[in-house]
Scaffold this active site. Sequence first.
Site, PDB file in Angstrom:
ATOM      1  N   LYS A  70       0.729  -1.395   0.528  1.00  0.00           N
ATOM      2  CA  LYS A  70       0.205   0.028   0.096  1.00  0.00           C
ATOM      3  C   LYS A  70       1.204   1.686   0.470  1.00  0.00           C
ATOM      4  O   LYS A  70       0.967   2.256  -0.432  1.00  0.00           O
ATOM      5  CB  LYS A  70      -0.721  -0.032   1.244  1.00  0.00           C
ATOM      6  CG  LYS A  70      -1.900  -1.689   1.722  1.00  0.00           C
ATOM      7  CD  LYS A  70      -2.530  -1.356  -0.319  1.00  0.00           C
ATOM      8  CE  LYS A  70      -3.328  -3.130   0.109  1.00  0.00           C
ATOM      9  NZ  LYS A  70      -3.916  -3.427  -1.174  1.00  0.00           N
ATOM     10  N   GLU A 154      -1.466   8.835   7.257  1.00  0.00           N
ATOM     11  CA  GLU A 154      -2.554   9.636   6.342  1.00  0.00           C
ATOM     12  C   GLU A 154      -3.113  10.457   7.317  1.00  0.00           C
ATOM     13  O   GLU A 154      -3.947   9.761   7.878  1.00  0.00           O
ATOM     14  CB  GLU A 154      -2.777   8.647   5.086  1.00  0.00           C
ATOM     15  CG  GLU A 154      -3.721   8.120   5.007  1.00  0.00           C
ATOM     16  CD  GLU A 154      -4.217   7.885   3.544  1.00  0.00           C
ATOM     17  OE1 GLU A 154      -3.457   7.798   2.941  1.00  0.00           O
ATOM     18  OE2 GLU A 154      -5.241   6.873   3.529  1.00  0.00           O
ATOM     19  N   LYS A 191     -18.350  -5.830   2.649  1.00  0.00           N
ATOM     20  CA  LYS A 191     -19.607  -5.245   2.514  1.00  0.00           C
ATOM     21  C   LYS A 191     -20.682  -5.795   1.935  1.00  0.00           C
ATOM     22  O   LYS A 191     -20.468  -6.922   1.908  1.00  0.00           O
ATOM     23  CB  LYS A 191     -19.383  -4.885   0.525  1.00  0.00           C
ATOM     24  CG  LYS A 191     -17.955  -3.930   0.351  1.00  0.00           C
ATOM     25  CD  LYS A 191     -17.360  -3.639  -1.147  1.00  0.00           C
ATOM     26  CE  LYS A 191     -16.519  -3.094  -1.189  1.00  0.00           C
ATOM     27  NZ  LYS A 191     -15.372  -3.056  -2.348  1.00  0.00           N
ATOM     28  N   GLU A 242      -6.508   2.651  -2.381  1.00  0.00           N
ATOM     29  CA  GLU A 242      -6.821   1.474  -3.153  1.00  0.00           C
ATOM     30  C   GLU A 242      -6.573   0.945  -4.437  1.00  0.00           C
ATOM     31  O   GLU A 242      -7.402   0.987  -4.961  1.00  0.00           O
ATOM     32  CB  GLU A 242      -6.789  -0.046  -1.735  1.00  0.00           C
ATOM     33  CG  GLU A 242      -5.760   0.291  -0.795  1.00  0.00           C
ATOM     34  CD  GLU A 242      -6.377  -0.882   0.494  1.00  0.00           C
ATOM     35  OE1 GLU A 242      -6.800  -2.146  -0.233  1.00  0.00           O
ATOM     36  OE2 GLU A 242      -6.667  -0.469   1.275  1.00  0.00           O
ATOM     37  N   ASN A 244      -6.958  -2.521  -6.897  1.00  0.00           N
ATOM     38  CA  ASN A 244      -7.839  -4.355  -6.956  1.00  0.00           C
ATOM     39  C   ASN A 244      -7.095  -4.824  -8.110  1.00  0.00           C
ATOM     40  O   ASN A 244      -8.181  -3.893  -8.856  1.00  0.00           O
ATOM     41  CB  ASN A 244      -9.420  -4.439  -6.508  1.00  0.00           C
ATOM     42  CG  ASN A 244      -9.539  -4.055  -4.869  1.00  0.00           C
ATOM     43  OD1 ASN A 244      -8.166  -4.175  -4.448  1.00  0.00           O
ATOM     44  ND2 ASN A 244     -10.237  -3.238  -4.512  1.00  0.00           N
ATOM     45  N   ARG A 246      -8.130  -7.974  -9.377  1.00  0.00           N
ATOM     46  CA  ARG A 246      -8.877  -8.610  -9.745  1.00  0.00           C
ATOM     47  C   ARG A 246     -10.258  -7.669 -10.047  1.00  0.00           C
ATOM     48  O   ARG A 246     -10.585  -6.987  -9.981  1.00  0.00           O
ATOM     49  CB  ARG A 246      -8.892  -9.617  -8.716  1.00  0.00           C
ATOM     50  CG  ARG A 246      -9.284  -8.690  -7.520  1.00  0.00           C
ATOM     51  CD  ARG A 246      -9.516 -10.228  -6.191  1.00  0.00           C
ATOM     52  NE  ARG A 246      -9.622  -8.716  -4.915  1.00  0.00           N
ATOM     53  CZ  ARG A 246     -10.422  -8.210  -4.095  1.00  0.00           C
ATOM     54  NH1 ARG A 246     -11.707  -8.479  -4.912  1.00  0.00           N
ATOM     55  NH2 ARG A 246     -10.343  -8.042  -2.951  1.00  0.00           N
ATOM     56  N   VAL A 249     -16.221  -8.725  -6.031  1.00  0.00           N
ATOM     57  CA  VAL A 249     -17.712  -9.142  -5.813  1.00  0.00           C
ATOM     58  C   VAL A 249     -18.637  -8.526  -6.306  1.00  0.00           C
ATOM     59  O   VAL A 249     -19.961  -8.877  -6.844  1.00  0.00           O
ATOM     60  CB  VAL A 249     -17.918  -9.972  -4.476  1.00  0.00           C
ATOM     61  CG1 VAL A 249     -19.533 -10.205  -3.862  1.00  0.00           C
ATOM     62  CG2 VAL A 249     -17.168 -10.128  -3.536  1.00  0.00           C
ATOM     63  N   ARG A 292     -25.097  -8.774  -0.795  1.00  0.00           N
ATOM     64  CA  ARG A 292     -24.834  -9.492  -0.234  1.00  0.00           C
ATOM     65  C   ARG A 292     -25.378 -10.715  -0.124  1.00  0.00           C
ATOM     66  O   ARG A 292     -25.760 -10.337   1.813  1.00  0.00           O
ATOM     67  CB  ARG A 292     -23.609 -10.154  -0.069  1.00  0.00           C
ATOM     68  CG  ARG A 292     -22.555  -8.811  -1.093  1.00  0.00           C
ATOM     69  CD  ARG A 292     -20.778  -8.606  -0.803  1.00  0.00           C
ATOM     70  NE  ARG A 292     -20.180  -7.728  -1.207  1.00  0.00           N
ATOM     71  CZ  ARG A 292     -18.902  -7.968  -1.470  1.00  0.00           C
ATOM     72  NH1 ARG A 292     -18.483  -9.122  -0.266  1.00  0.00           N
ATOM     73  NH2 ARG A 292     -18.520  -7.679  -2.157  1.00  0.00           N
TER      74      ARG A 292
HETATM   75  C1  MV4 Z   1      -9.427   5.616   5.599  1.00  0.00           C
HETATM   76  C2  MV4 Z   1     -10.111   6.062   6.362  1.00  0.00           C
HETATM   77  C3  MV4 Z   1     -10.320   7.464   5.733  1.00  0.00           C
HETATM   78  N1  MV4 Z   1      -9.442   8.183   6.053  1.00  0.00           N
HETATM   79  N2  MV4 Z   1      -8.395   5.849   5.121  1.00  0.00           N
HETATM   80  C4  MV4 Z   1     -10.641   1.275   5.835  1.00  0.00           C
HETATM   81  C5  MV4 Z   1     -10.199  -0.371   4.960  1.00  0.00           C
HETATM   82  C6  MV4 Z   1      -9.041  -0.156   3.887  1.00  0.00           C
HETATM   83  N3  MV4 Z   1      -8.567  -0.160   2.241  1.00  0.00           N
HETATM   84  C7  MV4 Z   1      -8.598   1.702   4.836  1.00  0.00           C
HETATM   85  N4  MV4 Z   1      -9.650   2.116   5.322  1.00  0.00           N
HETATM   86  C8  MV4 Z   1     -10.382   2.884   5.543  1.00  0.00           C
HETATM   87  N5  MV4 Z   1      -8.876   3.820   5.191  1.00  0.00           N
HETATM   88  C9  MV4 Z   1      -8.414   7.915   5.477  1.00  0.00           C
HETATM   89  N6  MV4 Z   1      -7.135   8.737   5.483  1.00  0.00           N
HETATM   90  C10 MV4 Z   1     -11.876   4.954   5.959  1.00  0.00           C
HETATM   91  C11 MV4 Z   1     -11.094   3.806   6.445  1.00  0.00           C
HETATM   92  C12 MV4 Z   1     -12.664   3.274   6.529  1.00  0.00           C
HETATM   93  C13 MV4 Z   1     -13.759   2.405   5.363  1.00  0.00           C
HETATM   94  C14 MV4 Z   1     -13.252   2.709   4.172  1.00  0.00           C
HETATM   95  C15 MV4 Z   1     -13.836   1.914   3.517  1.00  0.00           C
HETATM   96  C16 MV4 Z   1     -15.503   1.679   3.451  1.00  0.00           C
HETATM   97  C17 MV4 Z   1     -15.230   1.396   4.679  1.00  0.00           C
HETATM   98  C18 MV4 Z   1     -14.270   1.755   5.801  1.00  0.00           C
HETATM   99  C19 MV4 Z   1     -15.217   1.609   7.157  1.00  0.00           C
HETATM  100  C20 MV4 Z   1     -13.977   1.956   8.032  1.00  0.00           C
HETATM  101  C21 MV4 Z   1     -13.067   2.501   7.376  1.00  0.00           C
END
Ligand code: MV4
Length: 413
Positions: A70, A154, A191, A242, A244, A246, A249, A292
């Site tokens: 990441k 971050e 999700k 991020e 993905n 692939r 779902v 889902r």
């Molecule tokens: C974050 C965020 C808020 N601010 N990054 C959750 C999983 C991982 N992929 C990154 N995630 C998050 N990153 C910053 N800078 C909030 C989340 C997050 C979240 C993101 C997407 C879907 C659901 C979530 C649930 C809690 C926190």
Amino acid sequence: MYWPGAFCAKLPHYLNIPAIISAAEIFNVDAIHPGYGFLAESAYFAEICDACNIKFIGPEARIIRLMGDKIEARRAMGEAGLPVLPGSKQAIESEEEGLKLAREIGFPVIVKASAGGGGRGMRIVRTEQELGHALETASTEAAAAFKDGSVYIERYIDQPRHIEIQVLGDEYGECIHLGERECSIQRRHQKLMEEAPSTVLTPEMRKTMGDAAVDACKKLGYSSAGTVEFLLDASGKFYFMEMNTRIQVEHPVTEMVTLADIVRNQIRIAEGEPLGQTQDDLLIVGHAIECRINAENPETFAPSPGVITAFNLPGGPGVRVDTFVYSGYRVSPFYDSMIAKVIVHARTRELAIARMKRALEAMVIEGIKTTIPLHLKIMDDPRFRAGDISTNFMEYFLSRNVRKNGAEAAARV
Ligand code: MV4
């Protein structure tokens, strides 16, 4: 079938790379589609396929590896022009370094594991005093889960929306996007429901986000289907989260509103076919929702394994069900609890919600508990109906429904 040389008592067959490669060689297969399980994002598996002259249906191993890290993904996507949140350029090496950076960014910040994803090894930090402990525990958790304790920092966004762009790139440097999916309705990073298009994106925002994702993927030389995930804040600003590498779902909601067949495109691209369409060909029609269906108690989310004693699928126009179960199927306690996906498509969001309710009411699954009743309640929630959702939606929804049920119970006394 049983392959003596490849058998491993410690590994389920679907993760046993020697067993999979043996089977592929025995049947002389040209290519392997890795689905959306663990091996779909294994750069190692992609390299093994390459070495065995079996086409891995997905992007190149170097891209899978890059996006799996990441910190590196954040750097690469930032350099490729995507907006990223203020934060680390590399792994945090000490508490002092972390504190200096966090002060520059401003609190709250979030500590994330570089090898993470899915919320593991993640800590929200609201004050300077909490940072040391957060770095320590996030790193320990990541080292235990991923054998890599690297963490980064971050700026934290409160109550963001999770919006992701579906991209398709070919092996000749062409790339397009198929619009976005709104995936904010989740619990503990799983999700529950996804929809397309998002209720908040204007056509201008869709174009800005989509073009940014496509530009970045072109710069990286991305081929195959991929998803660029963004956090959208309350003011409408979006940030790369991020990627993905692939199929996901929730890809069917994109297929419904674009009439694309994403898996077919993955296979065509892997065969060396060009994309064969341009961004101007994209048409987004109507609204799609996916629920889902998990073998879980809809109130406690406890797994509900067992034998399905009766099973009936909903149908009719604009209803798609992706499943592998049937009457008599035994749901194992050892695997993922998702047993079906119900996807509906209709002209408007309101009609899609009505169609989903009708489909879920017609669906019969007996012998085990499922999340169908939960989805039916969400479909009736005023905030859901208004499109007023964020990653905090389920916390709001569950506390509201506990209170509601509590009040009903009190009224009965
Ligand atoms: C974050 C965020 C808020 N601010 N990054 C959750 C999983 C991982 N992929 C990154 N995630 C998050 N990153 C910053 N800078 C909030 C989340 C997050 C979240 C993101 C997407 C879907 C659901 C979530 C649930 C809690 C926190």
